[in-house]
Design an enzyme around this catalytic site. Structure first.
Site, short mmCIF file in Angstrom:
data_model
loop_
_atom_site.label_atom_id
_atom_site.label_comp_id
_atom_site.label_asym_id
_atom_site.label_seq_id
_atom_site.Cartn_x
_atom_site.Cartn_y
_atom_site.Cartn_z
N ILE A 188 1.00 -1.07 -0.24
CA ILE A 188 0.18 0.45 0.13
C ILE A 188 0.76 1.52 -0.19
O ILE A 188 0.72 2.53 -0.91
CB ILE A 188 -1.00 0.19 1.21
CG1 ILE A 188 -1.46 -1.08 1.22
CG2 ILE A 188 -1.49 1.60 1.74
CD1 ILE A 188 -2.96 -1.68 2.12
N GLY A 189 1.74 1.33 0.42
CA GLY A 189 2.65 2.26 0.87
C GLY A 189 3.43 1.97 1.90
O GLY A 189 3.49 1.06 2.93
N GLY B 109 6.30 4.68 4.78
CA GLY B 109 7.04 5.83 5.47
C GLY B 109 7.88 5.78 6.22
O GLY B 109 8.75 4.08 6.37
N GLY B 110 8.99 6.13 7.16
CA GLY B 110 9.88 6.51 8.19
C GLY B 110 9.42 5.63 8.95
O GLY B 110 10.39 5.21 9.76
N VAL C 227 3.42 -0.42 5.18
CA VAL C 227 1.60 -1.07 4.60
C VAL C 227 1.61 -1.82 4.01
O VAL C 227 2.64 -1.77 2.29
CB VAL C 227 1.09 0.23 5.52
CG1 VAL C 227 0.14 -0.40 5.28
CG2 VAL C 227 1.93 1.09 6.49
N LYS D 198 1.50 -3.08 9.24
CA LYS D 198 2.72 -2.48 8.71
C LYS D 198 3.57 -3.16 9.48
O LYS D 198 4.12 -3.52 10.73
CB LYS D 198 2.82 -1.46 9.68
CG LYS D 198 3.22 0.13 9.93
CD LYS D 198 3.37 1.06 10.55
CE LYS D 198 2.01 1.83 9.77
NZ LYS D 198 3.11 3.35 11.15
N ASP E 171 2.14 15.24 15.26
CA ASP E 171 2.08 15.53 13.81
C ASP E 171 0.82 15.04 13.21
O ASP E 171 0.87 14.52 12.29
CB ASP E 171 3.04 13.78 13.48
CG ASP E 171 4.08 14.20 12.38
OD1 ASP E 171 4.26 15.73 11.58
OD2 ASP E 171 4.40 13.24 11.61
#
Length: 277
Positions: free
Chosen positions: A20-21, A23-24, A28, A43, A133
């Site tokens: 799906i994606g 990041g830091g 995922v 994740k 955040d």
């Protein structure tokens, strides 16, 4: 360690379908829960960070923070575990897009989204959790119009232990957050509490209403300086402008003191917004 996860790879009862994606804070994937015959999001901490204490702490902290919150406007966690020494978290699978991807909403939708966000924030703050955040990329609008708060990877979690309050520690002077949505105290590397989330919410609401960012001066350092010294241009709707500025006061003591108070103010304002714009 996780290998590159390809379709068909299994983590416990979860079978990977597609990426799906990333990041830091993790990668995922869409996966199939073979026990309950449902699709979920999983994740996993990137392999290179498994032995990085701070990354691992933040990853596990997010799982603990989200698991304490079972609310309609916060991403629901289903499971947590580890595979070959690497941790993973299983969430509900969402269909829709982030607030950033959705673009500027209509006034009616903006006020609806704002109410939903404050509801989720109030639930988190009641549990002693400060997001730290909050930004359009961490707000997800589902296909049926529900807003979900995502990514508690930088959250500050306060818990009760032996009658003393303890919290996740951050190195003094560390600047955490995303330029453009950080509160002044975050920019200065000072202690941040739930009122920092309120400042970030104000910046997001300003952006939803105006179509432009409250603080955006190109370079990260310039944007952070603007947060400390500048005020965004006025909104056309006077009552909403006043509400947003109350959220974005430079001093935490002058802001709304709770997300629930913002919700009440939004209710009072929404009655005039439809006829005032």
């Amino acid at each position: 360690m996780f290998p590159v996860l390809s379709p068909g790879f299994k983590i416990g009862p979860y079978e990977i379908i597609a990426a799906i994606g990333a990041g830091g804070m993790g990668e995922v994937y869409r996966a199939r829960d073979t026990r309950l015959a449902r699709d979920v999001a999983i994740k996993v901490l990137p392999a290179e960070f498994v032995h990085h204490p701070e990354r691992l702490r933040r990853f596990e902290q997010e799982a603990r923070a989200v698991s304490a919150l079972n609310r309609p406007n916060i991403l629901t966690i289903f499971d947590i575990g580890s595979h070959d020494g690497a941790p993973y978290v299983v969430f509900e699978l969402l269909e829709g897009q982030t607030l950033r991807e959705a673009g500027q909403p209509s006034l009616r939708k903006a006020l609806d989204y704002a109410q939903q966000i404050t509801s989720g924030l109030a639930a988190a703050h009641d549990k002693g959790i400060t997001h730290r955040d909050l930004k359009p990329e961490n707000l997800f609008v589902t296909s049926d119009g529900r807003v979900k708060i995502l990514d508690f990877g930088l959250a500050k979690v306060a818990v009760q232990e032996d009658a003393a309050t303890i919290s996740a520690q951050t190195e003094p002077g560390a600047v955490l957050g995303t330029a453009g949505y950080m509160s002044p105290e975050q920019v200065r590397g000072e202690e941040a509490d739930h009122r920092s989330d309120i400042f970030s919410f104000g910046a997001i609401l300003y952006e939803m209403l105006s179509g432009r960012r409250a603080f955006h001066a190109g370079a990260r350092a310039s944007t952070m300086h603007a947060i400390l010294t500048s005020e965004p241009a006025e909104l056309e709707h006077v009552a909403l402008d006043r509400l947003v500025r109350h959220c974005m006061e430079k001093s935490p003591a002058l802001r709304f003191q709770s997300a629930r108070d913002i919700g009440f103010a939004l209710e009072a304002t929404s009655g005039t917004s439809s006829s005032g714009v």
